[in-house]
Write a protein that holds these residues in place. Structure first.
Motif, PDB file in Angstrom:
ATOM      1  N   ALA A 143      -5.096   3.588  -4.608  1.00  0.00           N
ATOM      2  CA  ALA A 143      -5.074   4.894  -5.673  1.00  0.00           C
ATOM      3  C   ALA A 143      -3.176   4.725  -5.819  1.00  0.00           C
ATOM      4  O   ALA A 143      -3.362   5.243  -7.757  1.00  0.00           O
ATOM      5  N   VAL A 149      -8.828   5.611 -10.133  1.00  0.00           N
ATOM      6  CA  VAL A 149      -8.233   6.335  -8.650  1.00  0.00           C
ATOM      7  C   VAL A 149      -6.756   7.287  -8.109  1.00  0.00           C
ATOM      8  O   VAL A 149      -7.235   8.002  -7.168  1.00  0.00           O
ATOM      9  N   THR A 153      -7.709  11.556  -6.618  1.00  0.00           N
ATOM     10  CA  THR A 153      -6.637  11.211  -5.831  1.00  0.00           C
ATOM     11  C   THR A 153      -5.401  12.542  -6.190  1.00  0.00           C
ATOM     12  O   THR A 153      -5.292  13.449  -5.613  1.00  0.00           O
ATOM     13  N   ARG A 192     -12.239  13.253  -1.682  1.00  0.00           N
ATOM     14  CA  ARG A 192     -13.019  12.111  -1.874  1.00  0.00           C
ATOM     15  C   ARG A 192     -14.775  11.725  -1.346  1.00  0.00           C
ATOM     16  O   ARG A 192     -15.970  11.045  -2.170  1.00  0.00           O
ATOM     17  N   ARG A 203     -14.872   6.572  -6.542  1.00  0.00           N
ATOM     18  CA  ARG A 203     -14.221   5.337  -6.624  1.00  0.00           C
ATOM     19  C   ARG A 203     -13.754   4.159  -5.670  1.00  0.00           C
ATOM     20  O   ARG A 203     -12.638   4.439  -5.191  1.00  0.00           O
TER      21      ARG A 203
END
Length: 617
Positions: A143, A149, A153, A192, A203
């Motif tokens: 991330a 990402v 996040t 997530r 992802r």
């Protein structure tokens, strides 16, 4: 490890590599330790001859060609090195990640907001630090480099820990802050995972379970096929050895070679079984974790459903459990890499030597077994070791040993028959813990392949154990296989040797730096002219052909002592040609009577001066 041993290991590695054999320091150190175990004196620092002799002997053992026992040692060390070093690499990566997270955690906990002049900017920076902590501690460091990402996040973090909650967070104590940060990382990871399960996120967040189970199944299948082939080969070795042992002494060249080859394959099969067992346990653990994860996802889906808001007291523990389960699956996935690395190292030991099992030996053994004579005779035993006891039952009762019929799972020396080890020169015969014979002595259990072997051991257990230790010293490849390295032989335990040789060694070293560096790159003997070099070479070669005549002294300057060194010039009255020439008479005229009285008269006098020739002077 002392300095002498390090010096010996370094010299042995150098010698082996100079001969084209790539020997690791761990293998060299193991061989040095085994030589010490066998009574070979370690090279002394002050004795150059003993040092050279010890290193030469050690390197000679390490460079043996087509040696099953040496290949056995190499295989054991290679397997342990792959296991230990790769596990240490994983542990190091995990430790570095935890240290980075701990650094950010301390930065967040120690931050003071009230007394700051620019409070808004400080809160923004702290919130970014919280995000980085969540990404690192939750195993989502991708991330920090992937924009999509990062956005996903960050949204998950904002839903659990909004920006406006920072002021209330910094009002907590240090221990409460640390606990909430750890829980926050796990909850964000759980969010997530839940988004991935419903197809709305996740992802680059891979589910570790499917690839783990697929790789584990493939690895078990491959290892299982190799194990079956190896066990079939071990059965052939056992049959040939059993047949030949009826007519040949245990120390004969053929039986020793067959014994070493069988031992090598036994070690290989043992390594395969450990890998298969590790794969099976890992697959079972991952399957259980994956099942728990799927159940937790279903529970979260039932809690959330189509609701717009859910009490955090109910959903946060579920999300935290999701994050913890995923983290455990990721750890199992990394641990699978250790098994794969060990399996890759075992590939080079599939056929490490040229087998002695010829078609003739197999045909003779098969014919003997078909005729019913293959297992009828007792094998010949070595004269070394304790002698046979006529009444072993009475002798066993006298020393406190008890003979039992199986039923014991924990056997000493990895369940190998000590009687065969001693009386058949290191032959490893596994005992059956359930159907075989077991001897109980001093609170320990020893397994044997036959009743007679167990009775002879029970009659003299201490003597057999002592001779077994001597046999293990003579055959160090058996120490690791029988599981006595960490107990009876700690100096040759492979794991500590690997740790010791993989750690960078430190030494005291000093240097002096001059105030002004002066480069002296002038070589006064350098000659650039090739012809001058040739002339010098010819001159030196010519001097080698010269012989000295007479006595040479310092005053003679390397010249011959002669009464006359030169030819003197011939004595003569005339050394040069005679110089001759002519001189003409010189005419002179003088006038007289010009001065004087009146009576004086002027007159002219004419003369010719003949001075003479030059040789007449």
């Amino acid at each position: 490890m002392d300095d002498t041993t390090r010096k010996v290991v370094a010299d042995v590695v150098r010698r082996c590599r100079e001969t084209g054999n790539d020997v690791t320091p761990t293998l060299a150190c193991f061989m040095v330790r085994t030589m010490q175990l066998q009574g070979v004196a370690l090279a002394d620092k002050g004795s150059t001859e003993s040092f050279e002799e010890f290193c030469a002997q050690c390197s000679e053992r390490l460079t043996l060609s087509d040696s099953p026992s040496l290949q056995n040692i190499k295989m054991q060390i290679a397997v342990e090195e792959a296991n230990v070093l790769y596990a240490k690499a994983i542990a190091k990566a995990t430790r570095e990640r935890d240290e980075r997270a701990a650094t950010m955690e301390r930065e967040i906990i120690s931050a003071v907001v009230e007394s700051s002049l620019d409070e808004v900017l400080l809160l923004d920076n702290l919130y970014r630090t919280v995000f980085r902590y969540v990404a690192v501690a939750g195993g989502m460091e991708i991330a920090l480099s992937d924009a999509q990402v990062e956005a996903e996040t960050f949204a998950a973090l904002e839903s659990v820990f909004p920006h406006h909650g920072l002021r209330r967070f910094f009002g907590l104590s240090g221990s409460e802050k640390a606990a909430q940060l750890k829980e926050l990382a796990s909850i964000v990871l759980g969010i997530r995972i839940f988004n991935r399960s419903i197809g709305k996120g996740g992802r680059r967040l891979e589910d570790p379970a499917p690839p783990y189970l697929a790789q584990a199944a493939h690895l078990r299948e491959d290892l299982g096929a190799k194990l079956m082939a190896t066990e079939r080969l071990m059965g052939q070795y056992a049959g040939v050895i059993s047949f030949k042992a009826q007519s040949m002494r245990p120390g004969s060249e053929l039986l020793v070679r067959l014994r070493d080859e069988q031992t090598n394959r036994q070690a290989y099969a043992s390594a395969l079984r450990r890998l298969i067992d590790g794969c099976a346990k890992g697959a079972a653990a991952v399957a259980s974790l994956a099942d728990q994860l799927s159940r937790e996802v279903v529970s979260v889906q039932q809690l959330v459903g189509a609701k717009n808001s859910v009490p955090k007291e109910k959903v946060y523990p579920r999300l935290d459990a999701l994050g913890a389960l995923h983290f455990a699956l990721a750890e199992e996935r990394r641990a699978q890499g250790v098994l794969q690395r060990v399996a890759d190292r075992l590939v080079e030991f599939t056929k490490p030597f040229k087998t002695s099992l010829s078609n003739q030996l197999l045909h003779e053994t098969s014919a003997s077994q078909s005729s019913g004579k293959g297992g009828g005779g007792a094998p010949l035993l070595d004269d070394a070791g304790p002698g046979a006891v006529e009444d072993p039952i009475l002798a066993a009762a006298a020393v406190g040993a008890e003979v039992m019929d199986g039923g014991v799972t924990m056997l000493q020396y990895a369940g190998y028959d000590l009687h065969a080890l001693v009386k058949r020169t290191g032959l490893l015969i596994p005992a059956n813990a359930f159907t075989g014979t077991v001897v109980s002595f001093s609170g320990k259990f020893y397994g044997f392949a036959g009743k007679e072997s167990a009775l002879q051991f029970a009659a003299q257990p201490e003597e057999y154990i002592k001779d077994a230790m001597d046999r293990l010293r003579a055959q160090p490849e058996l120490i690791y296989m029988m599981g006595v390295a960490s107990g009876e032989f700690p100096t040759v335990d492979i794991a500590p040797i690997i740790d010791m040789m993989s750690t960078p060694q430190s030494c005291d070293f000093g240097t002096q730096t001059p105030t002004h560096f002066v480069e002296n790159n002038i070589d006064k003997d350098y000659e650039w002219n090739e012809w001058a070099l040739r002339q010098r070479a010819l001159h030196l070669a010519n001097l080698r052909q010269k012989q000295t005549h007479g006595a040479q002294t310092y005053l003679s300057h390397f010249r011959r002592e002669n009464t006359m060194q030169v030819w003197l010039p011939k004595e003569s009255s005339a050394q040069t040609a005679v110089a001759k020439g002519t001189t003409m008479p010189q005419p002179k005229r003088y006038i007289g009577g010009v001065r004087g009285g009146p009576e004086a008269t002027m007159n002219v006098v004419s003369l010719e001066l003949d001075i003479g020739q030059p040789h007449e002077f």
